[in-house]
Write a protein that holds these residues in place. Sequence first.
Motif: not given
Length: 206
Positions: A132-159
Motif C-alpha cells: 500500500x502507498x498509504x493506509x489509515x490508523x484508527x483514531x478517536x476524536x472528541x470536542x475538548x473545552x480547551x482546544x476544541x475538536x481534537x483526535x488521538x491514535x488508538x493503540x492495542x497490544x503489539x503484533x
Amino acid sequence: MCNEAYRRTQLGQVVEEWREVRIPLRFPEGAPNFAPLDGFRITDRVEIVRGGTADGAPVAEMVTRRWSWPAPNGHPVYNFRSDGRRIGDGDGTGRCLIPVEGFFEFTDAPAADPPARGKPPKSKWAFTVAGLDWFCIAGVWRNDPQVGEAWAMLTCPPGKDIVPYHDRQVVVLTPTDYARWLTGEASSAELCRPLAPGTLRVAQVR
C-alpha cells in the motif's frame, strides 16, 4: 507510543483510491491543503476522516484537526488505549481515520564503544504497510473545552511486527475496514488488533 507519523501522498491519490471504499468521501469545510508531511507530531493540525451522513446515507468527511487534547494533568493525550473500550459508542467520542504513509517508533541507540559523551539519539524506525502507498490508523476524536475538536491514535497490544520495537502499537487498518470502522458496522474489539505478521514493513531511518 507513537508520537510521529508521515504522509507524502497527494490528495488526488487518496480521493481516487477512496472510490474503492463503499462510502463517498466529502469535504464539508472545503478541500484541505493536504501538503506532504515528512513528519507530523503532537499538537500539529492534520487531516482526518470521520463518519457523517448526507441525505440519511453514511459518508466519510475529511477535516483538519489537532493531534491530541490535554489530559487533566495537562499532558497531551495523543495515543488512546482501545483495550476493553467501545470506541464511539455513546462515550462522548467519535471514530476517525488518520491517512498516513507510515509511522515512526523509537528504540534506545546501541551502546557506543567507546561510550559516547552525552546521551546518543534514539534509533528511529519507519513502519509502512506492504503493498500500500498509504493506509489509515484508527483514531478517536472528541470536542475538548480547551482546544476544541481534537483526535488521538488508538493503540492495542503489539503484533509480531512491532514486538521487537515497542510494547504497544497503533491500530492499523486497511481499505476493506475503513467503512466498517467509520459506520460502526464493526466493533472496536474486532478491528482494534494487530494485523497478520508480515503486514508491516520496517526500515531504520536513524
